[in-house]
Design a protein around this motif. Structure first.
Motif, PDB file in Angstrom:
ATOM      1  N   VAL A 434       0.838  -1.202   0.000  1.00 20.25           N
ATOM      2  CA  VAL A 434       0.000   0.000   0.000  1.00 20.25           C
ATOM      3  C   VAL A 434       0.872   1.249   0.000  1.00 20.25           C
ATOM      4  O   VAL A 434       0.611   2.212  -0.732  1.00 20.25           O
ATOM      5  CB  VAL A 434      -0.947  -0.003   1.220  1.00 20.25           C
ATOM      6  N   LEU A 435       1.949   1.233   0.812  1.00 22.33           N
ATOM      7  CA  LEU A 435       2.860   2.384   0.883  1.00 22.33           C
ATOM      8  C   LEU A 435       3.528   2.634  -0.466  1.00 22.33           C
ATOM      9  O   LEU A 435       3.638   3.786  -0.915  1.00 22.33           O
ATOM     10  CB  LEU A 435       3.919   2.147   1.959  1.00 22.33           C
ATOM     11  N   LEU A 436       3.959   1.564  -1.146  1.00 17.30           N
ATOM     12  CA  LEU A 436       4.593   1.725  -2.451  1.00 17.30           C
ATOM     13  C   LEU A 436       3.621   2.365  -3.441  1.00 17.30           C
ATOM     14  O   LEU A 436       4.009   3.221  -4.247  1.00 17.30           O
ATOM     15  CB  LEU A 436       5.078   0.369  -2.975  1.00 17.30           C
ATOM     16  N   HIS A 437       2.364   1.967  -3.389  1.00 16.87           N
ATOM     17  CA  HIS A 437       1.365   2.554  -4.274  1.00 16.87           C
ATOM     18  C   HIS A 437       1.128   4.024  -3.934  1.00 16.87           C
ATOM     19  O   HIS A 437       0.917   4.848  -4.828  1.00 16.87           O
ATOM     20  CB  HIS A 437       0.066   1.766  -4.200  1.00 16.87           C
ATOM     21  N   GLU A 438       1.154   4.351  -2.646  1.00 21.05           N
ATOM     22  CA  GLU A 438       0.997   5.758  -2.264  1.00 21.05           C
ATOM     23  C   GLU A 438       2.153   6.596  -2.816  1.00 21.05           C
ATOM     24  O   GLU A 438       1.946   7.726  -3.286  1.00 21.05           O
ATOM     25  CB  GLU A 438       0.947   5.876  -0.743  1.00 21.05           C
ATOM     26  N   LEU A 439       3.356   6.042  -2.790  1.00 22.69           N
ATOM     27  CA  LEU A 439       4.518   6.771  -3.285  1.00 22.69           C
ATOM     28  C   LEU A 439       4.435   7.000  -4.796  1.00 22.69           C
ATOM     29  O   LEU A 439       4.689   8.103  -5.277  1.00 22.69           O
ATOM     30  CB  LEU A 439       5.799   6.011  -2.936  1.00 22.69           C
ATOM     31  N   VAL A 440       4.077   5.954  -5.551  1.00 21.04           N
ATOM     32  CA  VAL A 440       4.013   6.140  -7.004  1.00 21.04           C
ATOM     33  C   VAL A 440       2.830   7.009  -7.404  1.00 21.04           C
ATOM     34  O   VAL A 440       2.855   7.655  -8.459  1.00 21.04           O
ATOM     35  CB  VAL A 440       3.984   4.789  -7.761  1.00 21.04           C
TER      36      VAL A 440
END
Length: 494
Positions: A434-440
């Motif tokens: 989820v965090l990786l998706h928030e970053l991208v």
């Protein structure tokens, strides 16, 4: 009964890590030990192998109550620990490592190298790995390190193996070879304590499973009586509705471009591009060149030929610091060798890559540094007593989170993540995705190098496959299957 642990408790610096744990291991059994990061798995394993002493409780080995106060005593009782990170001496030969601390001697004085080599050769042959006993450890692959560690255990006549994340760095073919060894050990009455975050392996190789949560035992069960969903719910104390979030939506604006990048013998003529908001997966078998490619893009290694473009402008990164200054972040797969400073505390590890942003007028802004570190600790749910705790006292999975956290603190625009979920439990993986998706979603770019095919398919917009240093396949997410990825990584053309 090979091993029983009764009422085991252990605390560090006033923090209760294990609380009244019972555990048992039968002859010919593979007993999985699972739980979230910080649940106490590795601590319990280190108590079995004599690295730590319990505060309360006792152990029974082969039917006899025994105090185990050192690894040497544990080895004498037939218990051998095979760590996730290699504990072998790189400059020594296989034979010297196998018999290190238990060398056969002439007249009680001189090491009997002939006998050491002969017995090492015999053990390796029995494991199906005819390596030369004179080969230095530094020249072996990661999977061969595991074989040598097992050979060392066999030389000590161990009948209890404690394996901590043994497949974390193995390819599929190497994992199959390891499982074949484990099945053979079972027929010989050897008991294996198997620590893993890869739940599918539990159902493939294990007989029973014990689940720890927050230092307490919450379940011991036959594997056949559980589903993977049941196991996850028991580990995290709740149901996980979905591990992977919906795929990200790239903007179409080019962020990074690589043209004909070559660094022999690792890789040659690699070309790809990465858009803002895109998660790009790269995979390949051990030795395919993925790790060398990551280090080259990050400036750790200089390419022989080729070009790298950042926001359509050519850049020539000669050092990692130049890459950091450009907005690159790199999570190395080897957290001990080059990822973390083990004798430093958590907040210094989190902020070390962004000191120029945090410090002003060359004076350390301690409060600001603490605030940035605390934000990362909360965001990644890093289980630590406080930011001042030395990182060597964190669990392996929480150390992995710190490696990612330092690039969050640095506010990187490009994340190069090499096996980012190695040693991380299923709930933490879901939160990380989820965090990786928030970053991208903020326009950042993500390169995820992983040997976990389900992770690549669940997470990435596109997947590149490398084989023997060359890019052999590229597929959009909707075209990706585990069969196609494995075939391409093995050099089999569809």
């Amino acid at each position: 009964m090979l091993l029983q642990m009764k009422g085991i408790s252990k605390s560090f610096y006033g923090v209760q890590v294990l609380d009244n744990i019972d555990f048992e291991l039968l002859p010919g059994e593979v007993h999985a030990l699972v739980g979230e990061n910080g649940a106490g798995k590795s601590t319990l394993a280190k108590l079995m192998s004599g690295v730590h002493r319990p505060d309360d409780g006792y152990m029974i080995v082969n039917g006899k109550p025994v105090p185990i106060f050192s690894t040497i005593e544990a080895q004498r009782m037939g218990i051998s620990m095979i760590y996730q990170e290699s504990c072998l001496v790189p400059e020594m030969s296989i034979a010297e490592n196998v018999f290190l601390g238990s060398e056969p001697r002439w007249l009680g004085l001189f090491s009997n190298m002939i006998k050491m080599k002969r017995e090492t050769k015999s053990i390796l042959r029995s494991l199906g790995m005819p390596l030369h006993p004179n080969t230095k450890i530094k020249n072996l692959s990661i999977s061969e390190h595991h074989v040598v560690a097992i050979a060392k255990a066999l030389s000590l006549k161990a009948n209890i193996f404690v394996m901590d994340e043994p497949t974390a760095s193995l390819s599929d073919s190497e994992r199959i070879r390891l499982f074949d060894m484990i099945r053979r050990f079972k027929t010989e009455g050897v008991g294996i304590v198997y620590i893993t975050h890869r739940l599918n392996e539990i159902f493939e190789i294990c007989d029973r499973v014990t689940v720890l949560r927050d230092g307490k035992k919450v379940l011991t069960s036959d594997v056949s009586e559980l589903s993977e969903k049941d196991l996850v719910k028991t580990m995290v104390g709740r149901e996980l509705a979905q591990i992977f979030p919906p795929l990200s939506n790239p903007t179409g604006n080019e962020l990074l471009r690589v043209e004909n990048l070559t660094r022999k013998p690792w890789f040659e003529k690699i070309a790809f591009k990465l858009d803002e908001g895109e998660i790009l997966g790269i995979t390949g078998l051990v030795g395919s060149g993925t790790e060398g490619l990551a280090k080259t893009i990050f400036g750790e290694v200089k390419p022989e030929t080729g070009k790298v473009f950042w926001h359509k402008q050519r850049i020539q990164l000669k050092t990692p610091q130049q890459a950091i200054n450009s907005g690159f972040g790199y999570v190395n797969r080897d957290r001990i060798e080059s990822g973390l400073f083990m004798d430093m505390n958590v907040f210094h590890n989190l902020t070390i890559a962004s000191l120029k942003k945090i410090h002003r007028y060359h004076l350390v802004q301690n409060q600001h540094e603490h605030d940035k570190a605390l934000d990362a600790i909360i965001q990644l749910d890093i289980k630590t007593r406080d930011p001042e705790q030395e990182i060597k006292f964190l669990s392996g999975g929480n150390q992995q989170k710190v490696m990612l956290g330092k690039w969050l603190v640095a506010e990187s625009d490009l994340y190069i993540l090499d096996e980012p979920t190695r040693g991380i439990d299923v709930a933490s993986k879901s939160e990380l995705y989820v965090l990786l998706h928030e970053l991208v979603s903020e326009g950042k770019g993500m390169i995820v190098i992983s040997s976990d095919m389900s992770e690549l398919i669940g997470l990435c917009n596109r997947i590149l496959v490398m084989h023997e240093g060359k890019l052999v396949d590229e597929m959009a997410n909707e075209d990706a299957t585990q069969e196609r990825i494995l075939q391409s990584a093995s050099g089999i053309r569809g």
